[in-house]
Structures are given as C-alpha cells and as structure tokens.
Design an enzyme around this catalytic site. Structure first.
Site, PDB file in Angstrom:
ATOM      1  CE  LYS A 218      -3.567   2.304   2.686  1.00  0.00           C
ATOM      2  NZ  LYS A 218      -4.471   2.252   3.818  1.00  0.00           N
ATOM      3  CD  GLU A 224       9.431  -5.893   7.344  1.00  0.00           C
ATOM      4  OE1 GLU A 224       9.118  -4.801   6.807  1.00  0.00           O
ATOM      5  OE2 GLU A 224       9.266  -6.112   8.558  1.00  0.00           O
ATOM      6  N   GLY A 279      -4.845  -2.076   5.020  1.00  0.00           N
ATOM      7  CA  GLY A 279      -4.083  -3.232   4.522  1.00  0.00           C
ATOM      8  C   GLY A 279      -4.763  -4.563   4.810  1.00  0.00           C
ATOM      9  NE  ARG A 280      -6.423  -4.075  11.009  1.00  0.00           N
ATOM     10  CZ  ARG A 280      -5.755  -2.936  11.167  1.00  0.00           C
ATOM     11  NH1 ARG A 280      -4.593  -2.759  10.575  1.00  0.00           N
ATOM     12  NH2 ARG A 280      -6.245  -1.960  11.927  1.00  0.00           N
ATOM     13  CD  GLU A 365      -1.773  -4.608  11.494  1.00  0.00           C
ATOM     14  OE1 GLU A 365      -2.401  -4.456  10.444  1.00  0.00           O
ATOM     15  OE2 GLU A 365      -0.543  -4.811  11.521  1.00  0.00           O
ATOM     16  CG  HIS A 396      -4.674 -36.549  16.169  1.00  0.00           C
ATOM     17  ND1 HIS A 396      -4.861 -37.776  16.768  1.00  0.00           N
ATOM     18  CD2 HIS A 396      -5.673 -36.394  15.276  1.00  0.00           C
ATOM     19  CE1 HIS A 396      -5.924 -38.355  16.228  1.00  0.00           C
ATOM     20  NE2 HIS A 396      -6.443 -37.535  15.325  1.00  0.00           N
ATOM     21  CE  LYS A 516       5.809  -0.930  10.075  1.00  0.00           C
ATOM     22  NZ  LYS A 516       4.845  -0.162   9.293  1.00  0.00           N
TER      23      LYS A 516
HETATM   24  O1  F6P Z   1       3.243  -2.693   9.761  1.00  0.00           O
HETATM   25  C1  F6P Z   1       1.941  -3.137   9.669  1.00  0.00           C
HETATM   26  C2  F6P Z   1       1.402  -2.872   8.305  1.00  0.00           C
HETATM   27  O2  F6P Z   1       1.245  -1.495   8.112  1.00  0.00           O
HETATM   28  C3  F6P Z   1       0.090  -3.590   8.075  1.00  0.00           C
HETATM   29  O3  F6P Z   1      -0.986  -2.932   8.595  1.00  0.00           O
HETATM   30  C4  F6P Z   1       0.098  -3.714   6.596  1.00  0.00           C
HETATM   31  O4  F6P Z   1      -0.846  -4.666   6.162  1.00  0.00           O
HETATM   32  C5  F6P Z   1       1.521  -4.120   6.357  1.00  0.00           C
HETATM   33  O5  F6P Z   1       2.258  -3.358   7.292  1.00  0.00           O
HETATM   34  C6  F6P Z   1       2.056  -3.889   4.971  1.00  0.00           C
HETATM   35  O6  F6P Z   1       2.016  -2.558   4.575  1.00  0.00           O
HETATM   36  P1  F6P Z   1       2.196  -2.149   3.067  1.00  0.00           P
HETATM   37  O7  F6P Z   1       1.119  -2.759   2.267  1.00  0.00           O
HETATM   38  O8  F6P Z   1       2.146  -0.651   3.060  1.00  0.00           O
HETATM   39  O9  F6P Z   1       3.547  -2.646   2.619  1.00  0.00           O
END
Ligand code: F6P
Length: 555
Positions: A218, A224, A279-280, A365, A396, A516
């Site tokens: 987003k 990452e 995002g979620r 979240e 199990h 972060k």
């Molecule tokens: O750090 C959490 C977060 O902001 C989530 O809410 C989001 O889904 C994820 O990181 C990824 O963010 P982006 O889509 O901006 O890379």
C-alpha cells in the site's frame, strides 16, 4: 490540542463499564456462570434449532454457547447503548471513522455493485473500483493467455506476490483457499519475510524469464517488501541482463505511484487502490491481483459477490439475527465477562489452512488497542488472542487443552457439507470429527458416566470431561469463491462490532511503529564494518555486540 479531529463523529465519553447493559451483564454473568450446557439443552429441546441464524449461504449454530435468552437480550441492548447501528451506518456511509488517521473505512465499497453510489470527499468511488477490477481482469487474461510475455519472449509460468501483512496474508490465504479453482499449469508463490530464506526458497528452480513479480505494498515504503523487491529485481536482471526487462517482469499494487515508478515499474502496470482501504481489509482490492490471475475474473467477482451479500446482511439485519453482530457480541461475552484470553478458529477444510493466520492480523491488528477513540485508557480487556489450525490435525495436538485444560477457549468450528473433490469417505470422517468435537466440548463426560464404563476409581478423574466449553459452528454448502467472500466479510464485521463495543479505532495500527523505528536505528549497527558506539539498554547492547562478534568469528 484537546479538540477532536474534524469530520469525526463525537467521541463517547461514558465508560463502557458504566453502561446499564454492561452492569446488567455483570450481574447476569454471576447468575449463569455455572449453568451447564447440559442443563440448557435439557431445558429446551429445540435449542439447537432455535439458536441459529442464516445469511448469504452461511449457517451459524450458536446454541452451544453459555448463554440464555436473557444473555442475548442484554448483549443486543449493549450493542444499542454503544450506538452500533449508527457506527455501521457511518462506516458504510464513508465517514472518517478511522479517526486517528482521519480516513474513511470503505472496504465495503470494493465489492459494491456498479449500480451503487458511494461518495468519499465528493467523489463517487464505485466507478474507480470497477475500473481497477476491469484492468486487473484484462491484465490477468493477458498473462494467462500468454499474450503478456517476458522480456525474452517466453510465456509467464510463475507469479510471485511480494508483500507483507495485509499485502500478503489475504492473497496467500485466498489463493490456498481457492486452489481448487486455480490454474494448475502456473505456479503461484508468496514472499513476505525479510528472512532471505523466504526469497531463496520461493525462487528455487524457477526461470526468471518465465517469472512475473507483483510488488504489493500500500505504502511502497515497507522495509521487508522493498528488500525483497530489490532482491527480486537483482535476481531477474542477473539472468535477463537488461534493465528494460523490469517492465515485463514487475508490476505493482500500491497507492504510491511516485515510489513505484522510482523502482522502475511502468506506471501503466501499477494497480491502484485508495487510502480508505486498510491493509488487512484489502484482499478484495488490487491487492488480490495474484488471486485474480490464479482463479480468473469470474471467480474473483463471485468472491466479491459473497463479500457484498454479507455486507448487506450486516447492514440491514436486526442484531439478534445478524451473524457478524451475534459473533461479535459472543466474543465480548467471553472476553470481558468470562475473562477468556484466547479464541480458536478451527476450519475443517485443508484449503483453509492459512485462514487462522489471516484472522490473526484481522483481529489482533484491528482490536489489540489500549486506548479508546478519545485517547483515554480502556479499563477492560480488548482483543482476545486468536489462533488455530485446520481440523483434524489440531485434534491430535492442542485439543487436549481445549477439552481438559484449565482455560476457557471459545472456538469457531468451520465446515462444509460437500467436499470439492471427494475421496472415498474422507469427507464424512472429517465432518463426523467436527460434529463430535463440538458435542464433546459442550456436554463432556461426567464422572458417573466414566465409572459406569468400569473405569477404575483412580483413573476416573483423568477420564472425566467437564464439558461446558463454548463453540460456534459455521456451516456452508461448499467452499466456493462466493463462500470465501461471505466468510471473510463475516469476520471483518464481527471484528468491527467488537471494536465499536470497546470504543476503539479498529482501523489504525500505531503499535507496529516503535519496533519498525528501532530496527532502522539498529540496521547500521549490524551493517557497519567499524564498531559504532551503542547507546541502547544493556541487554540490547550486549545482544548486538555478541551478534557482531560471532558473525565476524564465523566469516
Ligand atoms: O506494519 C503493519 C502494516 O502497516 C500492516 O498494517 C500492513 O498490512 C503491512 O504493514 C504492509 O504494509 P504495506 O502494504 O504498506 O507494505
């Protein structure tokens, strides 16, 4: 500044725990806390048919919960006192209910039919949503038909989604869930973790000439995702040689056109979405591009129709017949009155193996918050911890604790009446286990029943099951794209219901920021060839020092 942000509904000041319904529920809890499900079922032979609700193809049996008619009445009253109806209308109406980020919360617009009109800041967003869906469908068609070729003219055979959190969990969960409907002659992979292993394993034995990366972020600033995107770029260019190849092997899903084009992705190959999609809550936006390619536009649209059907139900059904509201209120009942700390989601379908992981982000979240909308600390618990595994594997493993442990773990069991690809009597075995588990959890086995089986006295306590362990059973005909849409929307709105009762912002995530920021400070301390003076606490300093020394010693 003490004033409330502009455009936000007035923030409630009365504490939840002072509301009449809350106080009544506290008293009521004292009366029924020891009431056993055995008794409740014996007193009402129709309970198992009465305490059910159905909508959009989802049947919810909530009869095996520790509730009476009075509990339900009070929980519904609580929803009323917390203005749930007004808050639902505010969300669907595009009000900026994500008050800390001053944003509307309109994932429901992502699945609105073309005929609907939803206005945000003076603009009807529905045509934009459908335009992006059409572009996604056209692009997917090009890729699948072979008209979209890699830089060297080869057909795309591998699609790799690079993203994390909401930009990964939704796509991977839905891809796994709908694998039955997916193209089998293409490979779909997902890279999320910054741990190089994730990238290395996802790219083993595949040809960059046949690989398309979807960089899904987003913000397009997530460390990452950008680290993995750059690794992918290098991996592809090592073989393809020419930087112009990036346009053929990389597309983006983002709201940040500037960063996307800096990366070298053609803006024509960027699929956008909007800041009113969290995002979620985004798997049904362009974030679902990998899903769209895998299952095709028709199936993707069927999934959206499922989401929409549940949205409509949530928006219009009376609370006592409203599936997400009922599930949300039951979650409050256990979390805040029985003090249950966790909740388990147990899908009896292997295709739903990533559903619990998806729900972890959705629930925790969203509702893992310690202050109310007005910034004051809550004086009650918020989100439970959610966990789970597909049945029957969990049986199990950890079900022992759910049956005989000392903690109360309310569970959602999810099952389907028909298997997608029947194999002998496997589906009957699977579903018999689901039904048996909810029966065993509710009714248990008394000491006298155990004795009557001839069990020696000393063994009786070990073989006794208290029962009275609450469950919901969610049953649908079969796992289709439509059903998946209804299921996800069911949980989205249940989470919203809980957030409204707790009077928190379910749509921000400030809690992920500190870690972060600290990582950004530590990265150079691990990368630098010379020693940088460390100014953390003594534990963090010592760990960093040891890491640096040991790494040097091994190299
Ligand atoms: O750090 C959490 C977060 O902001 C989530 O809410 C989001 O889904 C994820 O990181 C990824 O963010 P982006 O889509 O901006 O890379």
């Amino acid at each position: 500044m003490n004033s409330e942000p502009a455009g936000v509904a007035p923030l409630k000041t009365q504490s939840l725990t002072e509301l009449p319904a809350w106080k009544a529920l506290e008293e009521h809890y004292q009366i029924i806390r020891n009431l056993h499900l055995r008794q409740l079922f014996a007193d009402d032979p129709q309970r198992g048919e009465r305490l059910t609700a159905e909508a959009a193809g989802i049947y919810l049996d909530y009869s095996k919960n520790r509730i009476t008619g009075e509990t339900l009445r009070l929980l519904v009253q609580l929803a009323g006192e917390c203005d749930l109806r007004k808050r639902i209308d505010a969300m669907f109406g595009g009000e900026k209910i994500n008050s800390t980020e001053q944003r509307a919360v309109l994932h429901t617009a992502l699945r609105a039919p073309e005929s609907e009109r939803i206005v945000v800041d003076g603009i009807d967003v529905v045509p934009e949503v459908h335009e992006v869906l059409d572009r996604m469908a056209a692009f997917g068609d090009q890729v699948c038909s072979g008209r979209w070729q890699g830089y060297t003219g080869k057909r795309i055979r591998n699609v790799i989604n690079v993203g994390i959190g909401g930009s990964d969990l939704g796509p991977v969960m839905a891809y796994e869930a709908l694998r039955h409907y997916s193209l089998r002659d293409m490979r779909f992979r997902f890279i999320s973790n910054v741990d190089g292993t994730d990238f290395n394993e996802a790219t083993v034995a595949i040809d960059p000439e046949e690989t398309l990366f979807i960089i899904c972020s987003k913000t397009f600033t997530t460390t990452e995702t950008l680290a993995n995107a750059h690794a992918a770029r290098k991996w592809a260019l090592d073989k393809l040689g020419d930087v112009r190849a990036v346009r053929k092997h990389f597309v983006a899903v983002s709201t940040n056109a500037e960063e996307v084009s800096k990366f070298g992705i053609d803006p024509a190959n960027m699929f956008g979405f909007w800041d009113w999609v969290g995002g979620r809550y985004s798997m049904d936006s362009a974030v679902g591009l990998s899903i769209m390619i895998a299952i095709g536009p028709e199936n993707f649209r069927a999934m959206l129709a499922g989401f929409h059907a549940m949205d409509q139900h949530f928006r219009t059904a009376p609370f006592d017949k409203n599936l997400p509201v009922l599930m949300g209120l039951l979650a409050i009942w256990y979390n805040n009155f029985f003090d249950a700390q966790t909740t388990a989601v147990l899908p009896y379908d292997q295709y739903l193996k990533r559903f619990p992981a998806y729900l972890q982000q959705l629930m925790m979240e969203s509702n893992g918050k310690h202050v109310m909308l007005n910034g004051a600390r809550v004086n009650y618990q918020t989100s439970p911890i959610v966990w789970g595994e597909p049945g029957t594997n969990g049986q199990h493993s950890f079900y022992q604790l759910i049956h005989q442990g000392t903690r109360l773990v309310p569970c959602d069991f999810i099952g389907f009446c028909n298997a997608l690809k029947p194999l002998d009597n496997h589906h009957e075995l699977l579903m018999a286990n689901l039904f048996a588990q909810t029966e065993a959890l509710a009714f248990g086995k008394t000491e006298s029943e155990v004795e009557a089986e001839g069990t020696p006295d000393w063994l009786c306590p070990h073989r006794t099951f208290d029962g009275n362990r609450p469950t919901n059973t969610i049953l649908a005909d079969r796992l289709t794209p439509y059903t998946l849409g209804t299921l996800v929307a069911l949980y989205e709105h249940s989470v919203f219901t809980q957030g409204v009762i707790w009077n928190i912002d379910s749509f921000d995530q400030w809690g992920v920021e500190l870690g972060k920021a600290l990582a950004q400070r530590i990265i150079p301390e691990l990368e630098s060839a010379s020693e940088i003076p460390l100014t953390h606490d003594s534990s963090t300093n010592a760990l960093i020092r040891r890491y640096n020394q040991r790494r040097k010693a091994q190299s």
